[in-house]
Design a protein around this motif. Structure first.
Motif, PDB file in Angstrom:
ATOM      1  N   GLN A 257     -29.545  31.979  46.913  1.00  0.00           N
ATOM      2  CA  GLN A 257     -29.880  31.011  45.807  1.00  0.00           C
ATOM      3  C   GLN A 257     -30.698  31.465  44.860  1.00  0.00           C
ATOM      4  OE1 GLN A 257     -31.551  28.833  49.253  1.00  0.00           O
ATOM      5  NE2 GLN A 257     -29.848  28.034  49.910  1.00  0.00           N
ATOM      6  N   ALA A 258     -31.705  32.525  45.147  1.00  0.00           N
ATOM      7  CA  ALA A 258     -32.464  32.947  44.203  1.00  0.00           C
ATOM      8  C   ALA A 258     -32.398  34.348  44.119  1.00  0.00           C
ATOM      9  CB  ALA A 258     -33.763  32.511  44.419  1.00  0.00           C
ATOM     10  N   GLU A 259     -31.843  35.036  43.110  1.00  0.00           N
ATOM     11  CA  GLU A 259     -32.012  36.713  42.685  1.00  0.00           C
ATOM     12  C   GLU A 259     -32.910  36.576  41.609  1.00  0.00           C
ATOM     13  OE1 GLU A 259     -28.459  39.163  42.639  1.00  0.00           O
ATOM     14  OE2 GLU A 259     -27.556  37.348  42.994  1.00  0.00           O
ATOM     15  N   ALA A 260     -34.273  36.911  42.046  1.00  0.00           N
ATOM     16  CA  ALA A 260     -35.246  36.984  40.980  1.00  0.00           C
ATOM     17  C   ALA A 260     -35.306  38.515  40.427  1.00  0.00           C
ATOM     18  CB  ALA A 260     -36.763  36.639  41.619  1.00  0.00           C
ATOM     19  N   ASP A 261     -35.895  38.623  39.365  1.00  0.00           N
ATOM     20  CA  ASP A 261     -36.065  40.025  38.638  1.00  0.00           C
ATOM     21  C   ASP A 261     -36.784  40.822  39.534  1.00  0.00           C
ATOM     22  OD1 ASP A 261     -34.341  39.142  36.579  1.00  0.00           O
ATOM     23  OD2 ASP A 261     -35.854  38.560  35.339  1.00  0.00           O
ATOM     24  N   ASN A 262     -37.608  40.315  40.359  1.00  0.00           N
ATOM     25  CA  ASN A 262     -38.605  41.219  40.982  1.00  0.00           C
ATOM     26  C   ASN A 262     -37.927  41.540  42.399  1.00  0.00           C
ATOM     27  OD1 ASN A 262     -38.489  38.735  42.680  1.00  0.00           O
ATOM     28  ND2 ASN A 262     -40.503  38.292  42.264  1.00  0.00           N
TER      29      ASN A 262
END
Length: 182
Positions: A98-103
Motif C-alpha cells: 500500500q505504501a512504497e516510500a522512498d525510504n
C-alpha cells in the motif's frame, strides 16, 4: 530489500527452537520445530486459490490487490510436555504494498490460509513485522536474519481474555553445504 526478496530468503528447511512465556502466569515452555518453507510464484495455483477465496469474502482485499508471491510452510513441532508432534500447514501471500516510500519501507496486506482475520506486514531495514488482529487476539511477530542461515523471530500476543504471551525463536537453515576452501 523488498518483500518478495525477503520471502525468497525464507525458503528452505529450518530447525526452530522456541521459548514461550505467559506474562500473567509467569510460566514458560520450550519447543522445537522442523519447518519446510517453499517459495511460490504469484501465479502458483495455491496463491491464486487463496486470493480467489478472499476476494469473495466481505471485508477482504478486492481484486485490485495483486499477490506478489507466496510461502507454503509445513511445520512439525513439539512443545515441552507434549508426546505427539503437532503438524500444521500454512500459506502466506503478501499483496502489493500500500505504501512504497522512498525510504525503503514496504507496507501491505498479508493473506493467511485458515483464517479470515486481517493481517498487515511492514518491511523496514531488513525486519519483517506481521500484525494480526481478530476478535480473539492481537499479535505482532518480527522476523530478521542474522545471516543467510540464521534467523530470529519474536512475538507478542494478547488474547481477548487479557492473557499476554511473548515468544522468541532462533531458527537455523538445515542442509546447507559449508563454503569451499580456497
Amino acid at each position: 530489500m523488498e518483500i518478495v526478496n525477503f520471502f525468497e530468503k525464507l525458503a528452505g528447511r529450518w530447525f526452530s527452537q522456541r521459548t514461550t512465556h505467559a506474562l500473567s502466569t509467569q510460566q514458560s515452555k520450550a519447543g522445537k520445530a522442523d519447518l519446510e518453507v517453499k517459495f511460490l510464484a504469484p501465479d502458483a495455483d495455491e496463491v491464486k486459490e487463496l486470493c480467489q477465496q478472499r476476494s469473495q469474502q466481505p471485508n477482504q482485499p478486492q481484486s485490485g490487490s495483486n499477490p506478489l508471491c507466496g510461502l507454503l510452510i509445513q511445520q512439525s513441532s513439539t512443545v515441552e510436555g507434549d508426546t505427539q508432534p503437532k503438524i500444521a500447514t500454512a500459506l502466506l501471500v503478501p499483496l502489493s504494498p500500500q505504501a512504497e516510500a522512498d525510504n525503503g519501507i514496504y507496507q501491505g496486506t498479508l493473506l493467511r490460509s485458515g483464517t479470515l482475520d486481517q493481517s498487515t506486514y511492514v518491511l523496514e531495514d531488513g525486519v519483517l513485522t506481521i500484525i494480526s488482529d481478530s476478535k480473539a487476539a492481537h499479535s505482532e511477530e518480527r522476523l530478521w536474519f542474522i545471516n543467510d542461515n540464521l534467523r530470529m523471530r519474536t512475538g507478542t500476543t494478547e488474547l481477548a481474555n487479557g492473557l499476554r504471551i511473548a515468544s522468541f525463536c532462533s531458527e537455523i537453515r538445515m542442509g546447507v553445504k559449508p563454503p569451499q576452501a580456497d
